[in-house]
Design an enzyme around this catalytic site. Structure first.
Site, short mmCIF file in Angstrom:
data_model
loop_
_atom_site.label_atom_id
_atom_site.label_comp_id
_atom_site.label_asym_id
_atom_site.label_seq_id
_atom_site.Cartn_x
_atom_site.Cartn_y
_atom_site.Cartn_z
N LYS A 42 0.89 -1.29 -0.18
CA LYS A 42 0.18 0.29 0.27
C LYS A 42 1.05 1.51 0.16
O LYS A 42 0.16 2.29 0.22
CB LYS A 42 -1.21 0.03 0.92
CG LYS A 42 -1.63 -0.76 1.38
CD LYS A 42 -2.88 -1.11 2.99
CE LYS A 42 -1.87 -2.24 3.86
NZ LYS A 42 -2.64 -2.77 4.93
N GLY A 43 2.13 1.63 0.25
CA GLY A 43 3.30 2.03 0.65
C GLY A 43 3.11 3.22 -0.67
O GLY A 43 3.16 4.60 -0.38
N GLU A 98 7.42 2.03 -6.68
CA GLU A 98 7.76 2.25 -5.91
C GLU A 98 7.16 3.09 -4.28
O GLU A 98 7.97 4.24 -5.14
CB GLU A 98 8.65 1.10 -5.07
CG GLU A 98 9.11 0.32 -3.89
CD GLU A 98 8.00 -0.58 -3.69
OE1 GLU A 98 7.23 -0.07 -3.10
OE2 GLU A 98 8.08 -1.67 -2.53
N ASP A 102 15.33 -0.17 -0.46
CA ASP A 102 16.03 0.21 1.40
C ASP A 102 16.83 -1.50 0.77
O ASP A 102 18.10 -1.02 -0.07
CB ASP A 102 14.63 -0.85 2.37
CG ASP A 102 15.65 -0.10 3.21
OD1 ASP A 102 15.94 0.66 3.99
OD2 ASP A 102 15.41 -1.34 4.27
N LYS A 130 17.44 4.89 -0.34
CA LYS A 130 18.20 4.50 0.67
C LYS A 130 19.53 3.83 -0.17
O LYS A 130 19.51 2.78 0.71
CB LYS A 130 17.87 4.02 2.11
CG LYS A 130 16.47 5.25 2.64
CD LYS A 130 16.31 4.05 4.06
CE LYS A 130 15.54 4.52 4.46
NZ LYS A 130 14.54 3.73 5.71
N PHE A 153 14.34 5.38 9.59
CA PHE A 153 12.80 5.00 9.55
C PHE A 153 11.68 5.70 9.17
O PHE A 153 11.76 7.02 9.98
CB PHE A 153 12.30 4.21 10.62
CG PHE A 153 11.26 3.54 9.60
CD1 PHE A 153 11.83 2.59 9.09
CD2 PHE A 153 9.79 3.45 9.96
CE1 PHE A 153 10.48 1.27 8.56
CE2 PHE A 153 8.68 2.70 9.63
CZ PHE A 153 9.49 2.00 9.02
N VAL A 154 11.45 6.62 8.02
CA VAL A 154 10.16 7.64 8.32
C VAL A 154 9.18 7.11 7.37
O VAL A 154 8.89 5.76 7.03
CB VAL A 154 10.74 7.32 6.44
CG1 VAL A 154 12.38 8.77 6.98
CG2 VAL A 154 10.97 7.36 5.59
N ASP A 160 4.07 3.32 6.05
CA ASP A 160 3.73 3.80 7.34
C ASP A 160 4.89 2.83 8.43
O ASP A 160 5.81 2.19 7.97
CB ASP A 160 2.69 2.29 7.38
CG ASP A 160 2.75 0.92 6.72
OD1 ASP A 160 3.92 0.67 6.29
OD2 ASP A 160 2.68 0.18 7.74
N ARG A 166 0.30 6.74 7.52
CA ARG A 166 0.39 6.07 5.74
C ARG A 166 -0.23 8.03 5.39
O ARG A 166 -0.22 8.69 4.04
CB ARG A 166 -0.17 5.96 5.38
CG ARG A 166 0.05 4.23 5.90
CD ARG A 166 -0.54 2.75 4.94
NE ARG A 166 -0.47 1.84 5.07
CZ ARG A 166 0.86 1.07 4.50
NH1 ARG A 166 1.91 1.70 4.07
NH2 ARG A 166 0.98 -0.46 5.10
P1 IMP Z 1 13.13 -3.10 0.79
O1 IMP Z 1 13.05 -5.05 -0.03
O2 IMP Z 1 14.43 -4.01 2.17
O3 IMP Z 1 13.95 -2.66 -0.34
O4 IMP Z 1 12.09 -2.68 1.52
C1 IMP Z 1 10.91 -2.17 0.90
C2 IMP Z 1 10.10 -1.80 1.44
O5 IMP Z 1 10.39 -1.31 3.16
C3 IMP Z 1 8.81 -0.83 0.84
O6 IMP Z 1 8.60 -0.93 0.33
C4 IMP Z 1 8.51 -0.32 2.60
O7 IMP Z 1 7.49 -0.89 2.31
C5 IMP Z 1 9.01 -1.10 3.66
N1 IMP Z 1 10.56 0.40 3.84
C6 IMP Z 1 11.49 0.79 4.04
N2 IMP Z 1 12.24 1.08 4.83
C7 IMP Z 1 10.96 1.94 4.73
C8 IMP Z 1 10.65 2.85 5.63
O8 IMP Z 1 12.43 4.18 6.13
N3 IMP Z 1 9.55 3.61 6.51
C9 IMP Z 1 8.41 2.67 6.39
N4 IMP Z 1 8.95 2.19 5.43
C10 IMP Z 1 9.55 1.60 5.18
MG MG Z 2 5.76 -1.33 0.45
#
Ligand code: IMP
Ligand code: MG
Length: 182
Positions: A42-43, A98, A102, A130, A153-154, A160, A166
């Site tokens: 949902k992000g 997206e 991260d 990031k 963490f944002v 969320d 959100r």
């Molecule tokens: P990745 O697979 O580690 O790249 O994760 C990406 C997902 O992690 C994003 O779609 C977010 O849902 C969540 N995420 C990563 N960092 C943050 C943050 O700082 N705040 C909120 N959600 C985050």
């Molecule tokens: Mg996400």
């Protein structure tokens, strides 16, 4: 809600200006190609709806939901599809939209999966990146990126923590004491 925010990282105006710029650029790059714009629920939902309204070209919309962190603030490396696309992406130009990259696990997995379905091309558009947090061995890069952020963490504008924050119109850094005890 706002009392849990340590500081505002990106104001509503900064976000809106940058999203408009990105939308116009993508629209120019994809003119005449009718891309399939995939929202990762949902992000990305706030970003997605603003981005698409800034794109004055013909396009298709579709949605996908993948597993989230739940109450944790770090990715486990496992990705689970909770809701799949409803249209075929075979021979289509695809853009994944997206909220944030991260570790890069989620999009690395999704890119492989969608490429295997025969997309003509596949690009990644993320609001936040990031880069310092990429997991070892992950080489994924965004084709379109709104803002680079540091390792904090944002929340807000779709992002969320435990399904809260959100609907904030800006992006802020969450106070660490909110998640430190989980
Ligand atoms: P990745 O697979 O580690 O790249 O994760 C990406 C997902 O992690 C994003 O779609 C977010 O849902 C969540 N995420 C990563 N960092 C943050 C943050 O700082 N705040 C909120 N959600 C985050
Ligand atoms: Mg996400």
């Amino acid at each position: 809600m706002e009392k849990d925010i340590a500081r505002v990282l990106l104001s509503e105006e900064q976000i809106q200006n940058r999203v408009r710029e990105l939308g116009e650029r993508i629209a120019w790059d994809y003119r005449g190609r009718k891309p399939v714009m995939i929202c990762i629920l949902k992000g990305a939902v706030m970003f997605y709806t603003d981005l698409l309204r800034a794109m004055p070209i013909d396009l298709s919309m579709d949605f996908m939901a993948v597993s989230s962190y739940g109450k944790r603030t770090k990715s486990s490396g496992e990705v689970e599809i909770r809701k799949d696309l409803s249209i075929s992406i075979e021979n289509r130009h695809v853009i994944i939209v997206e909220d944030i990259i991260d570790s890069g696990f989620t999009l690395t997995y999704l890119s492989r999966m969608l490429n295997a379905r025969g997309a003509s091309s596949l690009k990644i558009c993320t609001l936040l990146d990031k880069p310092s947090r990429r997991a070892p061995g992950i080489t994924l890069k965004a084709d379109y990126s709104g803002f680079e952020v540091s390792d904090e963490f944002v929340v807000g504008y779709g992002l969320d923590y435990d399904e809260s924050y959100r609907n904030l119109p800006f992006i802020g850094v969450l106070k660490p004491e909110i998640y430190e005890n989980n």
